[in-house]
Design a protein around this motif. Structure first.
Motif, PDB file in Angstrom:
ATOM      1  N   TRP A 176      -4.950 -13.243   0.256  1.00  0.00           N
ATOM      2  CA  TRP A 176      -3.659 -13.077   1.235  1.00  0.00           C
ATOM      3  C   TRP A 176      -2.593 -12.540   0.225  1.00  0.00           C
ATOM      4  CZ3 TRP A 176      -0.963 -12.344   5.493  1.00  0.00           C
ATOM      5  CH2 TRP A 176      -1.779 -12.821   6.511  1.00  0.00           C
ATOM      6  N   LYS A 177      -2.706 -12.566  -1.397  1.00  0.00           N
ATOM      7  CA  LYS A 177      -1.805 -11.836  -2.191  1.00  0.00           C
ATOM      8  C   LYS A 177      -1.901 -10.329  -1.623  1.00  0.00           C
ATOM      9  CE  LYS A 177      -1.222 -11.036  -7.058  1.00  0.00           C
ATOM     10  NZ  LYS A 177      -1.764 -11.319  -8.305  1.00  0.00           N
ATOM     11  N   TYR A 178      -2.910  -9.786  -1.604  1.00  0.00           N
ATOM     12  CA  TYR A 178      -3.327  -8.440  -1.153  1.00  0.00           C
ATOM     13  C   TYR A 178      -2.963  -8.079   0.117  1.00  0.00           C
ATOM     14  CZ  TYR A 178      -4.197  -8.631  -6.162  1.00  0.00           C
ATOM     15  OH  TYR A 178      -4.103  -8.683  -7.442  1.00  0.00           O
ATOM     16  N   LEU A 179      -3.249  -8.946   0.996  1.00  0.00           N
ATOM     17  CA  LEU A 179      -3.150  -8.724   2.322  1.00  0.00           C
ATOM     18  C   LEU A 179      -1.560  -8.641   2.577  1.00  0.00           C
ATOM     19  CD1 LEU A 179      -5.703 -11.278   4.600  1.00  0.00           C
ATOM     20  CD2 LEU A 179      -5.268  -8.632   4.622  1.00  0.00           C
ATOM     21  N   ALA A 180      -0.896  -9.608   1.989  1.00  0.00           N
ATOM     22  CA  ALA A 180       0.658  -9.552   1.800  1.00  0.00           C
ATOM     23  C   ALA A 180       1.346  -8.292   1.599  1.00  0.00           C
ATOM     24  CB  ALA A 180       1.287 -10.635   0.922  1.00  0.00           C
ATOM     25  N   GLN A 181       0.730  -7.561   0.308  1.00  0.00           N
ATOM     26  CA  GLN A 181       1.026  -6.174   0.008  1.00  0.00           C
ATOM     27  C   GLN A 181       0.924  -5.221   1.041  1.00  0.00           C
ATOM     28  OE1 GLN A 181      -0.290  -5.280  -3.822  1.00  0.00           O
ATOM     29  NE2 GLN A 181       0.313  -7.131  -4.791  1.00  0.00           N
ATOM     30  N   LEU A 182      -0.188  -4.986   1.557  1.00  0.00           N
ATOM     31  CA  LEU A 182      -0.459  -4.616   2.917  1.00  0.00           C
ATOM     32  C   LEU A 182       0.429  -4.658   3.889  1.00  0.00           C
ATOM     33  CD1 LEU A 182      -4.110  -4.589   3.464  1.00  0.00           C
ATOM     34  CD2 LEU A 182      -3.036  -2.284   2.598  1.00  0.00           C
ATOM     35  N   GLY A 183       0.869  -5.860   4.198  1.00  0.00           N
ATOM     36  CA  GLY A 183       1.770  -6.354   5.458  1.00  0.00           C
ATOM     37  C   GLY A 183       3.125  -5.773   4.999  1.00  0.00           C
ATOM     38  N   GLU A 184       3.825  -5.954   3.834  1.00  0.00           N
ATOM     39  CA  GLU A 184       5.028  -5.654   3.512  1.00  0.00           C
ATOM     40  C   GLU A 184       5.262  -4.037   3.465  1.00  0.00           C
ATOM     41  OE1 GLU A 184       7.432  -7.525   2.301  1.00  0.00           O
ATOM     42  OE2 GLU A 184       6.625  -9.237   1.671  1.00  0.00           O
ATOM     43  N   ALA A 185       4.001  -3.389   3.107  1.00  0.00           N
ATOM     44  CA  ALA A 185       4.150  -1.806   3.020  1.00  0.00           C
ATOM     45  C   ALA A 185       4.178  -1.324   4.643  1.00  0.00           C
ATOM     46  CB  ALA A 185       2.644  -1.294   2.553  1.00  0.00           C
ATOM     47  N   CYS A 186       3.409  -2.079   5.351  1.00  0.00           N
ATOM     48  CA  CYS A 186       3.354  -1.659   6.907  1.00  0.00           C
ATOM     49  C   CYS A 186       4.855  -1.952   7.445  1.00  0.00           C
ATOM     50  CB  CYS A 186       2.298  -2.142   7.633  1.00  0.00           C
ATOM     51  SG  CYS A 186       0.681  -1.383   7.027  1.00  0.00           S
ATOM     52  N   LEU A 187       5.315  -3.158   7.399  1.00  0.00           N
ATOM     53  CA  LEU A 187       6.419  -3.618   7.976  1.00  0.00           C
ATOM     54  C   LEU A 187       7.631  -2.640   7.266  1.00  0.00           C
ATOM     55  CD1 LEU A 187       6.209  -7.417   7.873  1.00  0.00           C
ATOM     56  CD2 LEU A 187       5.750  -5.888   9.804  1.00  0.00           C
ATOM     57  N   GLY A 188       7.462  -2.161   6.106  1.00  0.00           N
ATOM     58  CA  GLY A 188       8.598  -1.396   5.624  1.00  0.00           C
ATOM     59  C   GLY A 188       8.541  -0.038   5.893  1.00  0.00           C
ATOM     60  N   ALA A 189       7.881   0.399   6.676  1.00  0.00           N
ATOM     61  CA  ALA A 189       7.760   1.725   7.013  1.00  0.00           C
ATOM     62  C   ALA A 189       7.659   1.658   8.580  1.00  0.00           C
ATOM     63  CB  ALA A 189       6.813   2.665   6.370  1.00  0.00           C
ATOM     64  N   SER A 190       7.620   2.853   9.051  1.00  0.00           N
ATOM     65  CA  SER A 190       7.793   3.143  10.516  1.00  0.00           C
ATOM     66  C   SER A 190       6.844   4.452  11.000  1.00  0.00           C
ATOM     67  CB  SER A 190       9.189   3.183  11.262  1.00  0.00           C
ATOM     68  OG  SER A 190       9.749   4.228  10.393  1.00  0.00           O
ATOM     69  N   PRO A 191       6.462   4.550  12.349  1.00  0.00           N
ATOM     70  CA  PRO A 191       5.774   5.881  12.595  1.00  0.00           C
ATOM     71  C   PRO A 191       6.731   6.838  12.404  1.00  0.00           C
ATOM     72  CG  PRO A 191       5.930   4.140  14.503  1.00  0.00           C
ATOM     73  CD  PRO A 191       6.897   3.454  13.348  1.00  0.00           C
ATOM     74  N   ASN A 192       5.862   8.194  12.149  1.00  0.00           N
ATOM     75  CA  ASN A 192       6.599   9.403  12.033  1.00  0.00           C
ATOM     76  C   ASN A 192       6.516  10.241  13.154  1.00  0.00           C
ATOM     77  OD1 ASN A 192       3.890  10.956  11.525  1.00  0.00           O
ATOM     78  ND2 ASN A 192       3.851   9.483   9.775  1.00  0.00           N
ATOM     79  N   ALA A 193       6.970  11.824  13.022  1.00  0.00           N
ATOM     80  CA  ALA A 193       6.770  12.520  13.852  1.00  0.00           C
ATOM     81  C   ALA A 193       5.302  13.068  14.524  1.00  0.00           C
ATOM     82  CB  ALA A 193       7.533  13.932  13.368  1.00  0.00           C
TER      83      ALA A 193
END
Ligand SMILES: [Zn+2]
Length: 255
Positions: A69-86
């Motif tokens: 989960w330490k590494y799943l959380a890093q993936l989660g943070e990265a995905c939640l911290g960005a958004s879809p692009n053009a």
């Protein structure tokens, strides 16, 4: 490249059935790290001295859920911290204009859905990060963001079991329903197949491209770099997905 873009736009206009295959390169344009499957966040070993493929594996989630989960959380943070692009937006709009246009993605960030791609024409072959579910009782829990602020691993509110996301971890099988839906569509054939930002040589990425070629379909790759499939495709558009796809869409009339 301009001539190539017009050529691809014309092929899309003529086509009824279109498959867009997307990989990490598309979400890299949103600022997400490009990971191979779930790895590649790391070039070397984790702080525990493990390859990331071992840390983010199904067996590790069972053996040491806090470490996984330490590494799943890093993936989660990265995905939640960005958004879809053009690029995601252009794909969703193309699906609106072309009712026979499907998306097959390796990405687990959920950005295609966020950008408006219809779920009934979206195949997330590596699963997705949300909603979490309990491995013991199956209860769903949709608040990934809240769990990431608490001690890991996240626990089920109902039974205390360890929660997990519906992603495909290393050493786990691909979801049967997603594979079934993909091959059902591949067997029906596609007039145009476009691979966007994928470097993968997985069979379920390569085969739809190869099948389109065999049956006289038109094949395209959108990627700044050349990849394993570059030499097979009819057109290689060398550029970022978030630049190339909106430009491509500009040459395809809306309704
Ligand atoms: Zn539970």
């Amino acid at each position: 490249m301009q001539q190539d873009i017009i050529c691809v736009a014309q092929a899309i206009q003529r086509a009824e059935r279109i498959l867009i295959i997307t990989g990490a390169g598309l979400s890299a344009d949103s600022g997400l790290p490009t990971y191979r499957g779930l790895g590649g966040l790391y070039n070397g070993l984790t702080a525990e001295g493990l390859p990331i493929e071992a840390a983010l594996s199904g067996p590790m989630l069972q053996r040491d859920p806090a470490l996984c989960w330490k590494y799943l959380a890093q993936l989660g943070e990265a995905c939640l911290g960005a958004s879809p692009n053009a690029g995601h937006a252009a794909i969703a709009e193309l699906q609106r204009r072309k009712p026979g246009c499907w998306v097959l993605t390796q990405n687990i960030d959920g950005y295609h859905r966020q950008a408006g791609s219809p779920v009934e024409r979206l195949i997330e072959i590596h699963g997705e990060l949300a909603p979490l579910f309990c491995q013991s009782c199956g209860a769903e829990d949709s608040d990934l963001a809240a769990h990431l602020k608490k001690p890991l691993p996240p626990r089920c509110a109902r039974c205390g079991g360890v929660l997990r996301p519906p992603v495909v971890l290393f050493e786990e099988m691909l979801p049967e329903d997603a594979i079934g839906r993909l091959y059902d569509q591949v067997h029906q054939g596609f007039d145009v197949v476009i691979a966007v930002g994928t470097t993968a040589s997985f069979p379920y990425i390569v085969e739809p491209v190869a099948e389109a070629r065999r049956s006289g379909g038109f094949t395209v790759e959108v990627n700044p770099q050349r990849t394993d499939i570059s030499r097979w495709v009819d057109v290689h558009l060398a550029g970022r997905a978030s630049d190339v796809l909106p430009e491509l869409l500009g040459h395809i009339p809306g309704h």
